[in-house]
Design a protein around this motif. Structure first.
Motif, mmCIF file in Angstrom:
data_model
loop_
_atom_site.group_PDB
_atom_site.id
_atom_site.type_symbol
_atom_site.label_atom_id
_atom_site.label_comp_id
_atom_site.label_asym_id
_atom_site.label_seq_id
_atom_site.Cartn_x
_atom_site.Cartn_y
_atom_site.Cartn_z
ATOM 1 N N THR A 265 -46.988 13.064 50.192
ATOM 2 C CA THR A 265 -47.897 11.931 50.300
ATOM 3 C C THR A 265 -49.275 12.319 49.784
ATOM 4 O OG1 THR A 265 -46.691 11.186 52.267
ATOM 5 C CG2 THR A 265 -48.852 10.206 51.869
ATOM 6 N N GLN A 266 -49.699 13.507 50.123
ATOM 7 C CA GLN A 266 -50.979 14.025 49.641
ATOM 8 C C GLN A 266 -51.013 14.037 48.112
ATOM 9 O OE1 GLN A 266 -51.532 18.090 50.772
ATOM 10 N NE2 GLN A 266 -53.520 18.303 49.805
ATOM 11 N N GLN A 267 -49.974 14.566 47.502
ATOM 12 C CA GLN A 267 -49.935 14.642 46.037
ATOM 13 C C GLN A 267 -49.883 13.256 45.407
ATOM 14 O OE1 GLN A 267 -46.646 17.261 45.218
ATOM 15 N NE2 GLN A 267 -47.710 19.071 45.963
ATOM 16 N N ALA A 268 -49.167 12.336 46.042
ATOM 17 C CA ALA A 268 -49.086 10.980 45.515
ATOM 18 C C ALA A 268 -50.453 10.304 45.527
ATOM 19 C CB ALA A 268 -48.080 10.163 46.320
ATOM 20 N N LEU A 273 -55.515 8.706 42.832
ATOM 21 C CA LEU A 273 -56.949 8.472 42.990
ATOM 22 C C LEU A 273 -57.803 9.437 42.180
ATOM 23 C CD1 LEU A 273 -56.963 7.889 46.855
ATOM 24 C CD2 LEU A 273 -57.187 6.141 45.076
ATOM 25 N N THR A 274 -57.345 10.693 42.080
ATOM 26 C CA THR A 274 -58.117 11.703 41.353
ATOM 27 C C THR A 274 -57.165 12.764 40.811
ATOM 28 O OG1 THR A 274 -59.799 13.431 41.577
ATOM 29 C CG2 THR A 274 -58.664 12.773 43.600
ATOM 30 N N PRO A 275 -56.558 12.529 39.660
ATOM 31 C CA PRO A 275 -55.525 13.424 39.103
ATOM 32 C C PRO A 275 -55.959 14.874 38.975
ATOM 33 C CG PRO A 275 -55.605 11.361 37.882
ATOM 34 C CD PRO A 275 -56.782 11.348 38.814
ATOM 35 N N ALA A 277 -57.882 16.595 40.896
ATOM 36 C CA ALA A 277 -57.851 17.250 42.205
ATOM 37 C C ALA A 277 -56.452 17.713 42.565
ATOM 38 C CB ALA A 277 -58.374 16.304 43.275
ATOM 39 N N VAL A 278 -55.450 16.888 42.308
ATOM 40 C CA VAL A 278 -54.098 17.265 42.692
ATOM 41 C C VAL A 278 -53.571 18.387 41.807
ATOM 42 C CG1 VAL A 278 -52.765 15.651 41.265
ATOM 43 C CG2 VAL A 278 -51.892 16.340 43.484
ATOM 44 N N SER A 279 -53.991 18.448 40.541
ATOM 45 C CA SER A 279 -53.570 19.545 39.671
ATOM 46 C C SER A 279 -54.129 20.863 40.174
ATOM 47 C CB SER A 279 -54.047 19.277 38.240
ATOM 48 O OG SER A 279 -53.438 18.119 37.714
ATOM 49 N N THR A 280 -55.387 20.848 40.582
ATOM 50 C CA THR A 280 -56.014 22.052 41.113
ATOM 51 C C THR A 280 -55.335 22.497 42.395
ATOM 52 O OG1 THR A 280 -58.139 21.382 40.167
ATOM 53 C CG2 THR A 280 -58.188 23.044 41.926
ATOM 54 N N GLN A 281 -55.012 21.535 43.249
ATOM 55 C CA GLN A 281 -54.376 21.860 44.523
ATOM 56 C C GLN A 281 -53.015 22.501 44.305
ATOM 57 O OE1 GLN A 281 -52.188 18.927 46.575
ATOM 58 N NE2 GLN A 281 -53.271 19.305 48.493
#
Length: 303
Positions: A265-268, A273-275, A277-281
């Motif tokens: 859910t976090q990745q979705a 909302l901020t692509p 950020a999720v790539s970095t995570q």
């Protein structure tokens, strides 16, 4: 991570308890909309992955949580009233994004149909464009239990239906919360589910989706038979800019149900909302130098 709390007056009619999780580095603010009778605590897990990227706003509806003491309780509050409250809070906090869950999505779609100037994107979680048969059965049973004043069976019903995939700890918390609600809260719950059962309700939400001009992400659990992923995809026929994401091996409560659901859910959400950020995570969680505990959403569960 302590929020700034305040009571915000809305149109001289409602006084709403709010929590503001500030992020000095953030340029965007996101506001989260609860499901029926839920309070700010229901988003405890969600705040953990949103606050590193946004300022985050939570609030209790006038009839729920820490807003109750500050309001006069007459007639139940309509979804149209909840939409007006959301629009006012969007302006008050200069919010850029909205994330809504379950019944909160009803008022959110109504609000977004009015095209608030600040909102850029919105996420609609565990909501569908029609009432499924399991949802219809759940609503009928809930209406009977509430009409009979059977608080314990209302709580059991919710845990055994839409909440059946919750972990035992969350089920116990949910049971205590639902079975101890004030009478006016049960009246509000009865009003909510009666409204959801209205024959023209889904047509209303489809019309709202057609009026919305910002990107929408609909997110549903694979195992959720009450607001199914397939029924959510019916919004594609009406919404102009929409995406869909199904969280595998997860029911109605999405990121509350287990660790993998929390991560997915976090990745979705962050991917929409901020692509960046999720790539970095993902890179950080893949780093072999990190312990698995650092990537676990359950290392600091709020009680």
């Amino acid at each position: 991570m302590r929020p700034e709390t305040a009571i915000v007056e809305i149109h001289r009619k409602y006084r709403v308890y709010t929590e503001y999780y500030a992020n000095k580095a953030a340029t965007k603010t996101i506001i989260l909309v609860n499901g029926s009778l839920a309070t700010t605590t229901s988003f405890a897990q969600t705040v953990r992955y949103l606050q590193p990227h946004f300022n985050v706003v939570l609030y209790d509806q006038p009839y729920a949580g820490r807003s109750q003491l500050h309001n006069f309780h007459g007639e139940p509050i309509r979804k149209e009233d909840e939409a007006e409250i959301l629009l006012a809070l969007i302006e008050h906090f200069d919010a850029n994004h909205v994330v809504a869950f379950s019944w909160g999505s009803a008022s959110t779609l109504l609000a977004l149909a009015q095209r608030p100037r600040r909102i850029e994107k919105a996420v609609i979680g565990s909501f569908a464009a029609r009432i499924s048969e399991p949802m219809r059965d759940y609503i009928k049973a809930a209406l009977i239990c509430i009409s009979e004043g059977d608080r314990l069976n209302v709580a059991r019903l919710i845990n055994n239906t839409i909440g059946k995939h919750l972990p035992p700890l969350f089920k116990r918390f949910n049971y205590r919360h639902i079975s101890s609600l004030a009478e006016r809260e049960y009246q509000q719950l009865h009003f909510h589910i009666s409204d959801a059962f209205a024959q023209d309700t889904t047509d209303c939400y489809k019309a709202c989706a057609a009026a919305i001009d910002i990107p929408l992400l609909f997110i549903n659990g694979e195992w959720d038979e009450y607001t199914t992923a397939d029924d959510a995809r019916l919004f594609a026929e009406h919404a102009r800019h929409c995406q869909f994401r199904t969280i595998e091996k997860t029911g109605h409560y999405l990121d509350m149900e287990h660790k993998d659901a929390w991560l997915a859910t976090q990745q979705a959400l962050l991917g929409f909302l901020t692509p960046v950020a999720v790539s970095t995570q993902r890179e950080e969680c893949a780093d072999v130098g990190r312990s698995a505990a650092l990537c676990s959403p359950y290392r600091q569960i709020a009680t």
